[in-house]
Design a protein around this motif. Structure first.
Motif, short mmCIF file in Angstrom:
data_model
loop_
_atom_site.label_atom_id
_atom_site.label_comp_id
_atom_site.label_asym_id
_atom_site.label_seq_id
_atom_site.Cartn_x
_atom_site.Cartn_y
_atom_site.Cartn_z
N LYS A 95 -26.54 45.53 -25.64
CA LYS A 95 -27.05 44.32 -25.00
C LYS A 95 -27.91 44.70 -23.79
CE LYS A 95 -23.20 41.46 -26.57
NZ LYS A 95 -22.10 40.54 -26.19
N THR A 96 -29.08 44.08 -23.71
CA THR A 96 -30.08 44.43 -22.69
C THR A 96 -29.83 43.66 -21.40
OG1 THR A 96 -31.72 44.87 -24.41
CG2 THR A 96 -32.54 44.55 -22.18
N GLY A 97 -30.00 44.36 -20.29
CA GLY A 97 -29.89 43.73 -18.98
C GLY A 97 -30.48 44.63 -17.92
N VAL A 98 -30.44 44.17 -16.68
CA VAL A 98 -30.95 44.94 -15.54
C VAL A 98 -29.76 45.45 -14.75
CG1 VAL A 98 -32.33 44.90 -13.44
CG2 VAL A 98 -33.08 43.63 -15.45
N SER A 99 -29.67 46.75 -14.62
CA SER A 99 -28.56 47.37 -13.89
C SER A 99 -28.96 47.63 -12.45
CB SER A 99 -28.18 48.70 -14.57
OG SER A 99 -27.17 49.36 -13.85
N LEU A 100 -28.10 47.21 -11.52
CA LEU A 100 -28.32 47.45 -10.09
C LEU A 100 -27.42 48.58 -9.63
CD1 LEU A 100 -28.51 43.79 -8.70
CD2 LEU A 100 -30.33 45.22 -9.65
N SER A 101 -28.02 49.65 -9.12
CA SER A 101 -27.27 50.83 -8.70
C SER A 101 -26.46 50.53 -7.44
CB SER A 101 -28.24 51.98 -8.44
OG SER A 101 -27.62 53.01 -7.72
N LYS A 102 -25.35 51.26 -7.27
CA LYS A 102 -24.55 51.10 -6.07
C LYS A 102 -25.27 51.63 -4.84
CE LYS A 102 -21.97 55.38 -6.97
NZ LYS A 102 -20.62 55.95 -7.21
N GLU A 103 -26.32 52.47 -5.04
CA GLU A 103 -27.09 52.98 -3.91
C GLU A 103 -28.26 52.07 -3.52
OE1 GLU A 103 -26.68 55.10 -6.63
OE2 GLU A 103 -25.13 56.45 -5.86
N LEU A 104 -28.35 50.90 -4.16
CA LEU A 104 -29.52 50.03 -3.97
C LEU A 104 -29.74 49.67 -2.51
CD1 LEU A 104 -31.83 48.30 -5.02
CD2 LEU A 104 -30.18 46.49 -5.52
N MET A 105 -28.67 49.29 -1.82
CA MET A 105 -28.81 48.86 -0.42
C MET A 105 -29.31 50.01 0.45
SD MET A 105 -28.07 45.66 0.30
CE MET A 105 -27.34 45.63 1.94
N ALA A 106 -28.75 51.19 0.25
CA ALA A 106 -29.16 52.34 1.05
C ALA A 106 -30.61 52.71 0.79
CB ALA A 106 -28.25 53.53 0.77
N ILE A 107 -31.03 52.66 -0.47
CA ILE A 107 -32.41 52.99 -0.83
C ILE A 107 -33.38 51.96 -0.27
CG2 ILE A 107 -34.00 53.18 -2.79
CD1 ILE A 107 -31.55 54.34 -4.36
N ALA A 108 -33.04 50.69 -0.42
CA ALA A 108 -33.89 49.64 0.13
C ALA A 108 -33.99 49.76 1.64
CB ALA A 108 -33.34 48.26 -0.26
N GLY A 109 -32.85 50.07 2.28
CA GLY A 109 -32.86 50.24 3.74
C GLY A 109 -33.72 51.40 4.18
N GLY A 110 -33.69 52.51 3.39
CA GLY A 110 -34.52 53.66 3.73
C GLY A 110 -36.00 53.34 3.66
N ALA A 111 -36.40 52.60 2.61
CA ALA A 111 -37.80 52.20 2.49
C ALA A 111 -38.21 51.26 3.61
CB ALA A 111 -38.03 51.54 1.13
N LEU A 112 -37.30 50.34 3.95
CA LEU A 112 -37.59 49.40 5.02
C LEU A 112 -37.71 50.10 6.36
CD1 LEU A 112 -37.93 46.39 5.65
CD2 LEU A 112 -35.49 46.29 6.09
N LYS A 113 -36.85 51.07 6.59
CA LYS A 113 -36.92 51.82 7.84
C LYS A 113 -38.25 52.56 7.96
CE LYS A 113 -34.34 55.48 8.23
NZ LYS A 113 -33.13 56.33 8.38
N THR A 114 -38.71 53.13 6.84
CA THR A 114 -39.99 53.81 6.82
C THR A 114 -41.12 52.85 7.18
OG1 THR A 114 -39.22 55.37 5.15
CG2 THR A 114 -41.59 55.11 5.38
#
Length: 440
Positions: free
Chosen positions: A341-360
């Motif tokens: 079954k197809t879906g979009v998986s959200l990684s448990k590291e998503l918040m940290a990765i998004a925060g790193g990009a935002l900090k940059t």
């Protein structure tokens, strides 16, 4: 509930999965290279920065002249043709370089958001009842969805597509097209009515939708519906996630720098009719609980006459691509689960990765917008830490001195909470984002 912002634990078949819900602390590990990048952007406007004090000095000196000085200057120029020619050539050359190199002013004339009909609203209990009646979710998955809904920050008046209101749901290509058309055309109808712009006046069209990319494209749907002109420059962006809206604006900005006297329309949406997940993998169930029907249309212009009626002027766009990092590349990933079954998986590291990009991005943006006093404090503490290994935290500038309003991505309550904390904002600064999340 007290630990919600720090982490979320889920137990499945005796295996505990722990998901981080906290952004990285912006007070640590600020990267000097991103500060350098911000100053690089600043130096690209060096000519303008140098001309301003030069012109101020010339004007100051001119006010110091008395009538006799002016008369002597006139006599000197009258009998010195070489000086006049050199001076005139310098002024013409300087003015030409400035006009040719300065970026065109871009204005956000107006925008419109699509508001679905009330019959598409879904309350929490209705959502859970339909999820249970489909028979696709086990008890653990249903309880997981309930917890996500309760903690999401969503309200009871958000919308899901018409196909998902049926039992069982009726996802199809035709239904997905219908959702896309309702959202895009609904927003564009309001935008054209509010701005009195004829569709034929649009020279650039950028549409972004990550998960639904049919043929003909979404941009072609708009061209066909509004009979846009044949030489329109149209673009269709897919698979770019939540960042696609900013990427679309950046693309429109670049196009407006090239093409004079032009309007650009940016349409941003997501389509969930065919992208609802009917499995039991926890990381792929989260989008079911968070994604809803919605979209917006923005009218951008490089016409000087639109300056007075425009709501905003576009000054800076800062983008950082983290796709080279494998963790960032896989943090939002469309795939099939073990049951196919197809879906979009959200990684448990998503918040940290998004925060790193935002900090940059924030670190890069700082030199472009902050007062010099904040820049000096920030830069001095950062250099001291890098050169002398001083045990001092980098100074986090007060962005409230540069901005009156903040529009934080309403991707979830945890995102807004952590940005409010990291940027030391007040509740009033994040109220718009919280209410957008709650209502839509």
């Amino acid at each position: 509930m007290n630990n919600q912002r720090e982490s979320e634990s889920t137990t499945t078949n005796g295996v505990q999965i722990r998901q981080s819900r906290r952004l990285p602390d912006f007070l640590h590990s600020v990267n000097l290279k991103h500060v350098k990048l911000g100053y690089h952007y600043l130096i690209t406007h060096l000519l303008t920065l140098c001309l301003v004090p030069l012109m101020a000095f010339v004007i100051f000196q001119a006010f110091q002249l008395n009538p006799n000085d002016i008369h002597q200057l006139w006599l000197h120029l009258q009998y010195n043709l070489v000086s006049v020619i050199i001076c005139s050539a310098f002024l013409v050359f300087g003015a030409t370089v400035y006009i040719m190199t300065r970026p065109r002013s871009l204005f956000l004339v107006d925008y419109a958001c699509y508001k679905p009909p009330s019959n598409l609203q879904v309350k929490f209990e209705q959502f859970m009842e339909h999820s249970s009646l489909t028979g696709d979710f086990d008890d653990s998955s249903l309880e997981f969805q309930r917890k996500i809904l309760e903690r999401s920050g969503l309200g009871e008046e958000t919308y899901v597509p018409e196909a998902m209101h049926y039992i069982p749901p009726r996802p199809s290509m035709a239904a997905a097209r219908e959702e896309a058309q309702q959202v895009m055309f609904g927003a564009l109808d309001v935008l054209f009515a509010n701005t009195n712009i004829k569709p034929k006046d649009i020279g650039i069209l950028v549409v972004n939708c990550s998960l639904f990319n049919p043929t003909p494209s979404l941009s072609a749907m708009i061209v066909n519906k509004y009979k846009l002109r044949g030489n329109i420059r149209s673009f269709n962006l897919g698979g770019m996630g939540c960042s696609a809206g900013v990427i679309a604006v950046d693309l429109a900005k670049d196009m407006l720098q090239v093409h004079r006297n032009t309007y650009a329309v940016v349409v941003s949406t997501e389509n969930i009719t065919q992208n609802w997940y009917f499995g039991n993998k926890k990381s792929m169930l989260i989008p079911n609980c968070l994604f809803r029907v919605g979209g917006s249309a923005v009218l951008l212009s490089n016409k000087a006459k639109d300056k007075r009626r425009a709501k905003y002027k576009l000054v800076h766009v800062v983008r950082t691509h983290k796709g080279a990092d494998d963790k960032a590349f896989k943090c939002v990933y469309q795939e099939q689960d073990d049951a196919g079954k197809t879906g979009v998986s959200l990684s448990k590291e998503l918040m940290a990765i998004a925060g790193g990009a935002l900090k940059t991005n924030i670190t890069t943006l700082g030199p472009l917008v902050l007062p010099i006093s904040e820049q000096l404090l920030f830069f001095s503490t950062l250099v001291a830490k890098k050169l002398f290994n001083a045990k001092v935290k980098p100074y986090i500038p007060d962005f409230k001195l540069a901005f009156d309003h903040f529009c934080i991505h309403a991707g979830g309550r945890a995102v807004i909470d952590e940005l409010e904390k990291n940027l030391q904002l007040l509740p009033i600064h994040v109220e718009a984002s919280r209410m957008t999340l709650h209502r839509f």
